[in-house]
Scaffold this motif. Sequence first.
Motif, PDB file in Angstrom:
ATOM      1  N   LEU A   6       0.828  -1.198   0.000  1.00  0.00           N
ATOM      2  CA  LEU A   6       0.000   0.000   0.000  1.00  0.00           C
ATOM      3  C   LEU A   6       0.870   1.258   0.000  1.00  0.00           C
ATOM      4  CD1 LEU A   6      -2.662  -1.083   2.637  1.00  0.00           C
ATOM      5  CD2 LEU A   6      -3.088  -0.702   0.202  1.00  0.00           C
ATOM      6  N   VAL A  12       0.318  -6.267   1.880  1.00  0.00           N
ATOM      7  CA  VAL A  12      -0.937  -7.014   1.762  1.00  0.00           C
ATOM      8  C   VAL A  12      -0.601  -8.440   1.366  1.00  0.00           C
ATOM      9  CG1 VAL A  12      -3.096  -7.238   0.474  1.00  0.00           C
ATOM     10  CG2 VAL A  12      -2.297  -4.972   1.190  1.00  0.00           C
ATOM     11  N   TYR A  29      -6.011  -7.390   2.732  1.00  0.00           N
ATOM     12  CA  TYR A  29      -6.665  -6.101   2.492  1.00  0.00           C
ATOM     13  C   TYR A  29      -8.160  -6.327   2.340  1.00  0.00           C
ATOM     14  CZ  TYR A  29      -7.876  -1.653   0.219  1.00  0.00           C
ATOM     15  OH  TYR A  29      -8.443  -0.448  -0.103  1.00  0.00           O
ATOM     16  N   VAL A 105      -6.315  -3.087   6.396  1.00  0.00           N
ATOM     17  CA  VAL A 105      -5.478  -4.285   6.355  1.00  0.00           C
ATOM     18  C   VAL A 105      -5.760  -5.094   7.612  1.00  0.00           C
ATOM     19  CG1 VAL A 105      -3.140  -5.215   6.298  1.00  0.00           C
ATOM     20  CG2 VAL A 105      -3.695  -3.163   4.975  1.00  0.00           C
TER      21      VAL A 105
END
Length: 311
Positions: A6, A12, A29, A105
């Motif tokens: 991200l 992720v 995510y 997340v």
Amino acid sequence: MTFGILPSGQSVERVELRAGELRAAVLSYGAILQRLEVAGVNVVLGLGTLQDYLTRSRYFGAVVGRYGNRIAGARFTLDGVEHRLPVNNGPNSLHGGIEGFDKKVWTIADRTSRSVTLTLVSPDGDQGYPGTLTASVTYTLDGDGLRLDYTAETDAPTVVNLTNHTYFNLAGSGDVLGHVLRMDAARYLPVDEHKIPTGELAPVKGTDFDFTTPHPIGARMDGGYDHCFVLDGPVEVRVPGLAMLMTTTEPGVQVYAGGMLDRPATPYGPHAGLCLETQHFPDSPNQPAFPTTVLRPGERRTSSTTYRFTA
């Protein structure tokens, strides 16, 4: 395995599950169900990159919260205190707000070859909701199906309505207007022009909302369904060669036939997928006659939904 990074620098992860002829992939995510393969056919809509999920997603496969569906006027009162939420759907708040659980997340707390548990801590005041909420979802490939188990706990009174926003396409391509739907649901929730329930639990008999006997999704209303039904039993969806039977502990299901999937630009067109969002009713915090979505300290909210597939 790492699915992407991200802009914040957070990683992720992508977890792959398998059991028999079922294969699944889940992202940290949004606790997103990215793929679900039944005998080699992917039956859910997903995206290929993290950037796509950041810019082109219509909640594809995500767990939405703290409150799935709409809250009228983006506000509710709990124990005499009004709480204001982000406005992101006309005058309403939808799926937990601008930065709901679908954009967080989650932590991978446990995993096996056929299951994964993800957890999320939503702090007090997150998107306007009171109380620190600890939520979890477990995806399990169980025999011929996929089971989702949710839990939620809080340190202060709050409201919660967790659901999953997977779009199913049992044919693996094309649109879902020819999918045949049958529901044990004798009532549905009529809505106003902003898609907020009027408070009535109306009978489906004699209306375009009657799926107590099987009908193709596109046979009526041009497939324009985005409505909550009161469940009395399971939901079944069929295409030639494959059937899916959904059961849940939740009182309702939001049936959305994907009529707006081309807004914003996605890889899919209108009606490319069918959502069966098992949940409590929309706007329940403002409608005391509906089953309560209030969660208090010391309580533990749990629910389960299972999708089973047969040839």
